[in-house]
Write a protein that holds these residues in place. Structure first.
Motif, PDB file in Angstrom:
ATOM      1  N   HIS A 131      26.815   7.474 -20.254  1.00  0.00           N
ATOM      2  CA  HIS A 131      26.829   7.088 -18.839  1.00  0.00           C
ATOM      3  C   HIS A 131      26.024   5.822 -18.580  1.00  0.00           C
ATOM      4  CE1 HIS A 131      28.843  10.730 -17.613  1.00  0.00           C
ATOM      5  NE2 HIS A 131      27.970  11.451 -18.283  1.00  0.00           N
ATOM      6  N   HIS A 132      25.243   5.366 -19.565  1.00  0.00           N
ATOM      7  CA  HIS A 132      24.359   4.243 -19.323  1.00  0.00           C
ATOM      8  C   HIS A 132      24.556   3.200 -20.419  1.00  0.00           C
ATOM      9  CE1 HIS A 132      22.501   7.972 -17.786  1.00  0.00           C
ATOM     10  NE2 HIS A 132      22.427   7.233 -16.706  1.00  0.00           N
ATOM     11  N   SER A 133      25.019   2.028 -20.023  1.00  0.00           N
ATOM     12  CA  SER A 133      25.349   1.010 -21.007  1.00  0.00           C
ATOM     13  C   SER A 133      24.183   0.084 -21.297  1.00  0.00           C
ATOM     14  CB  SER A 133      26.537   0.179 -20.506  1.00  0.00           C
ATOM     15  OG  SER A 133      26.221  -0.421 -19.267  1.00  0.00           O
ATOM     16  N   GLU A 134      23.089   0.158 -20.529  1.00  0.00           N
ATOM     17  CA  GLU A 134      21.957  -0.718 -20.781  1.00  0.00           C
ATOM     18  C   GLU A 134      20.652  -0.008 -20.454  1.00  0.00           C
ATOM     19  OE1 GLU A 134      22.523  -4.060 -18.276  1.00  0.00           O
ATOM     20  OE2 GLU A 134      22.042  -3.010 -16.444  1.00  0.00           O
ATOM     21  N   VAL A 135      19.596  -0.433 -21.135  1.00  0.00           N
ATOM     22  CA  VAL A 135      18.283   0.140 -20.913  1.00  0.00           C
ATOM     23  C   VAL A 135      17.758  -0.340 -19.570  1.00  0.00           C
ATOM     24  CG1 VAL A 135      15.902   0.198 -21.734  1.00  0.00           C
ATOM     25  CG2 VAL A 135      17.789   0.309 -23.367  1.00  0.00           C
ATOM     26  N   GLY A 136      17.143   0.572 -18.792  1.00  0.00           N
ATOM     27  CA  GLY A 136      16.584   0.207 -17.503  1.00  0.00           C
ATOM     28  C   GLY A 136      15.222   0.829 -17.306  1.00  0.00           C
ATOM     29  N   ASN A 137      14.575   0.461 -16.223  1.00  0.00           N
ATOM     30  CA  ASN A 137      13.260   0.977 -15.885  1.00  0.00           C
ATOM     31  C   ASN A 137      13.359   1.994 -14.752  1.00  0.00           C
ATOM     32  OD1 ASN A 137      12.036  -0.848 -17.698  1.00  0.00           O
ATOM     33  ND2 ASN A 137      12.032  -2.460 -16.145  1.00  0.00           N
ATOM     34  N   ILE A 138      12.541   3.025 -14.848  1.00  0.00           N
ATOM     35  CA  ILE A 138      12.416   4.028 -13.795  1.00  0.00           C
ATOM     36  C   ILE A 138      10.959   4.035 -13.337  1.00  0.00           C
ATOM     37  CG2 ILE A 138      12.525   6.483 -13.229  1.00  0.00           C
ATOM     38  CD1 ILE A 138      15.273   5.171 -13.578  1.00  0.00           C
ATOM     39  N   GLY A 139      10.744   3.969 -12.033  1.00  0.00           N
ATOM     40  CA  GLY A 139       9.398   3.978 -11.496  1.00  0.00           C
ATOM     41  C   GLY A 139       8.952   5.381 -11.120  1.00  0.00           C
ATOM     42  N   VAL A 140       7.675   5.668 -11.337  1.00  0.00           N
ATOM     43  CA  VAL A 140       7.049   6.894 -10.848  1.00  0.00           C
ATOM     44  C   VAL A 140       5.867   6.464  -9.985  1.00  0.00           C
ATOM     45  CG1 VAL A 140       5.787   8.993 -11.446  1.00  0.00           C
ATOM     46  CG2 VAL A 140       7.761   8.295 -12.810  1.00  0.00           C
ATOM     47  N   ILE A 141       5.843   6.933  -8.750  1.00  0.00           N
ATOM     48  CA  ILE A 141       4.798   6.518  -7.812  1.00  0.00           C
ATOM     49  C   ILE A 141       4.039   7.737  -7.308  1.00  0.00           C
ATOM     50  CG2 ILE A 141       4.315   5.397  -5.603  1.00  0.00           C
ATOM     51  CD1 ILE A 141       6.833   3.741  -5.975  1.00  0.00           C
ATOM     52  N   PHE A 142       2.720   7.714  -7.461  1.00  0.00           N
ATOM     53  CA  PHE A 142       1.830   8.657  -6.789  1.00  0.00           C
ATOM     54  C   PHE A 142       1.271   7.946  -5.568  1.00  0.00           C
ATOM     55  CE2 PHE A 142       1.119   9.713 -11.387  1.00  0.00           C
ATOM     56  CZ  PHE A 142       1.766  10.942 -11.374  1.00  0.00           C
ATOM     57  N   PHE A 143       1.269   8.604  -4.432  1.00  0.00           N
ATOM     58  CA  PHE A 143       0.645   7.955  -3.281  1.00  0.00           C
ATOM     59  C   PHE A 143       0.112   8.995  -2.305  1.00  0.00           C
ATOM     60  CE2 PHE A 143       4.796   8.796  -1.474  1.00  0.00           C
ATOM     61  CZ  PHE A 143       4.564   8.990  -0.120  1.00  0.00           C
ATOM     62  N   GLY A 144      -0.850   8.548  -1.496  1.00  0.00           N
ATOM     63  CA  GLY A 144      -1.402   9.406  -0.454  1.00  0.00           C
ATOM     64  C   GLY A 144      -2.407  10.421  -0.936  1.00  0.00           C
ATOM     65  N   MET A 145      -2.735  10.419  -2.245  1.00  0.00           N
ATOM     66  CA  MET A 145      -3.675  11.377  -2.814  1.00  0.00           C
ATOM     67  C   MET A 145      -4.717  10.635  -3.645  1.00  0.00           C
ATOM     68  SD  MET A 145      -2.483  14.443  -1.948  1.00  0.00           S
ATOM     69  CE  MET A 145      -3.157  15.605  -3.126  1.00  0.00           C
ATOM     70  N   GLN A 146      -5.874  11.271  -3.823  1.00  0.00           N
ATOM     71  CA  GLN A 146      -6.901  10.681  -4.659  1.00  0.00           C
ATOM     72  C   GLN A 146      -6.398  10.502  -6.092  1.00  0.00           C
ATOM     73  OE1 GLN A 146     -10.265  13.319  -4.246  1.00  0.00           O
ATOM     74  NE2 GLN A 146     -10.928  12.408  -2.319  1.00  0.00           N
ATOM     75  N   ASP A 147      -7.050   9.605  -6.833  1.00  0.00           N
ATOM     76  CA  ASP A 147      -6.643   9.310  -8.211  1.00  0.00           C
ATOM     77  C   ASP A 147      -6.599  10.558  -9.088  1.00  0.00           C
ATOM     78  OD1 ASP A 147      -6.375   6.642  -7.653  1.00  0.00           O
ATOM     79  OD2 ASP A 147      -8.308   6.054  -8.489  1.00  0.00           O
ATOM     80  N   THR A 148      -7.438  11.558  -8.754  1.00  0.00           N
ATOM     81  CA  THR A 148      -7.509  12.758  -9.594  1.00  0.00           C
ATOM     82  C   THR A 148      -6.219  13.570  -9.577  1.00  0.00           C
ATOM     83  OG1 THR A 148      -8.570  13.870  -7.715  1.00  0.00           O
ATOM     84  CG2 THR A 148     -10.014  13.041  -9.465  1.00  0.00           C
ATOM     85  N   LEU A 149      -5.315  13.291  -8.650  1.00  0.00           N
ATOM     86  CA  LEU A 149      -4.044  14.025  -8.607  1.00  0.00           C
ATOM     87  C   LEU A 149      -3.327  13.941  -9.949  1.00  0.00           C
ATOM     88  CD1 LEU A 149      -1.646  15.448  -7.094  1.00  0.00           C
ATOM     89  CD2 LEU A 149      -0.804  13.152  -6.615  1.00  0.00           C
ATOM     90  N   ALA A 150      -3.226  12.748 -10.498  1.00  0.00           N
ATOM     91  CA  ALA A 150      -2.474  12.564 -11.744  1.00  0.00           C
ATOM     92  C   ALA A 150      -3.141  13.244 -12.927  1.00  0.00           C
ATOM     93  CB  ALA A 150      -2.295  11.077 -12.027  1.00  0.00           C
ATOM     94  N   GLN A 151      -4.435  13.596 -12.781  1.00  0.00           N
ATOM     95  CA  GLN A 151      -5.148  14.232 -13.874  1.00  0.00           C
ATOM     96  C   GLN A 151      -5.032  15.758 -13.841  1.00  0.00           C
ATOM     97  OE1 GLN A 151      -9.157  12.704 -13.716  1.00  0.00           O
ATOM     98  NE2 GLN A 151      -8.458  10.602 -13.540  1.00  0.00           N
ATOM     99  N   LEU A 152      -4.486  16.321 -12.767  1.00  0.00           N
ATOM    100  CA  LEU A 152      -4.283  17.757 -12.725  1.00  0.00           C
ATOM    101  C   LEU A 152      -3.271  18.142 -13.803  1.00  0.00           C
ATOM    102  CD1 LEU A 152      -4.080  18.430  -8.886  1.00  0.00           C
ATOM    103  CD2 LEU A 152      -6.024  18.834 -10.405  1.00  0.00           C
TER     104      LEU A 152
END
Length: 360
Positions: A64-85
């Motif tokens: 289904h995908h003929s070329e490599v692409g980028n996907i974004g992941v965004i954390f927002f509205g929370m303290q930095d420690t969210l991603a460390q949970l």
């Protein structure tokens, strides 16, 4: 998924923690963004090497995908420690694995105050976005918030929580099923008075768990109650990612003030982080989990639970699978940009029984 008995692969959040930087910085280093200084770039690369972090790629590509692409992941509205949970880190790992299998790159940004646009959005360097936002309050009007306006212009999927006024698809664990599992387990163990301890009233995930737990418990003729602190008068970003220990202490005192003949014999808490705090609060009052009161939780975050005694009975929400399914849905959304309907993709949770719930 990891093979049995194999060492779990390091995640981007673990690299960030080891290097002492934000997860977005690690993403910029890996994607060779020019705005990272040499010292930070060196620390990130050294941490990645020490942890054995590998950005996997497959030479073959999906039909289904003929070329490599980028996907974004965004954390927002929370303290930095969210991603460390651990539960969030596992979901991100699931995203990384799913993207690597189709030859796509992960670009990650953490925006605690939701007040800026990550370069990969501003420069149109991603095909779609997975978003982990706050689970309390309401999102601003996108016409008044540049970040949301940009996010909504891309195919996007919300991860593990979506506020009522959010737009777009949502991938999560099934909170209704989780509440039913808890109620049925406590009933099977002989508990007839149960309560829900909620240190964050208005938190959308917690509220859904509470509602489904109460509905299932009442169908089983259990007596239910809630231990809740007062909701904050004003909610502003960044929200704290973890619960206040002081709130848990207050709620334990409320539980203890109920006469013994009416006091709940089992407490359901909506996250393992809160369960760790509950264990600590009970221990300070010379009360023993599994003997003086039973405790059951949600998430099955092993880095938090491995030292708890007795072992915590909890609901495994399978966050890595949730992350993988979020990628699947985003790719579908990218292929169907004209579809106006929004979808919810729910992963079935499972009970992990340990010793924290006594048989009455």
């Amino acid at each position: 998924m990891n093979k049995p008995n194999s060492k779990p692969r390091a995640t981007i959040t673990e690299v960030a923690k080891a290097a002492g930087v934000a997860t977005g910085t690690v993403s910029r280093v890996f994607n060779k963004h020019p705005d990272v200084n040499i010292d930070i770039r060196r620390r990130v690369n050294e941490a990645a090497a020490k942890l054995g972090y590998v950005r996997q790629r497959k030479r073959t590509r999906s039909a289904h995908h003929s070329e490599v692409g980028n996907i974004g992941v965004i954390f927002f509205g929370m303290q930095d420690t969210l991603a460390q949970l651990p539960v969030v880190s596992s979901a991100v790992h699931g995203i990384e694995v799913a993207l690597s299998e189709i030859g796509r790159n992960l670009m990650l940004s953490n925006i605690p105050e939701g007040d800026r646009i990550p370069p990969f959005l501003a420069e149109n360097r991603v095909e779609g976005v997975i978003i982990k936002g706050p689970n309390q309050g309401a999102l601003p009007n996108p016409e008044e918030n540049d970040l949301l306006r940009h996010v909504y212009s891309y195919p996007h999927v919300w991860l593990m929580g979506r506020l009522p006024n959010a737009r777009g698809d949502h991938c999560n664990f099934d909170t209704d099923a989780a509440g039913r599992l808890v109620a049925r387990h406590l009933h099977a163990k002989g508990h007839r008075r149960v309560c829900f301890l909620n240190p964050k009233p208005g938190q959308s995930q917690f509220e859904k768990l509470k509602q489904s737990f109460f509905v299932a418990a009442e169908r089983l003729s259990l007596e239910t109650s809630a231990l809740e602190v007062e909701p904050p008068p004003l909610i502003s970003w960044p929200l704290p990612a973890t619960t206040s220990q002081e709130h848990v202490e207050t709620l334990v005192d409320q539980w203890m003030n109920v006469p013994a003949e009416r006091r709940a014999t089992a407490i359901f808490v909506p996250s393992d982080r809160t369960a760790v705090q509950l264990y600590s609060a009970l221990e300070r009052r010379s009360l023993q989990v599994g003997k003086d009161v039973s405790v059951i939780s949600c998430n099955n975050e092993m880095p938090l639970l491995m030292d708890l005694r007795p072992g915590l009975t909890t609901i495994d929400v399978h966050p890595e699978v949730v992350g993988q399914r979020a990628v699947d849905q985003l790719l579908w959304r990218i292929r169907h940009p004209q579809e106006n309907l929004s979808f919810r993709i729910l992963v079935s949770p499972s009970l992990v029984e340990r010793e924290s719930v006594a048989q009455l």
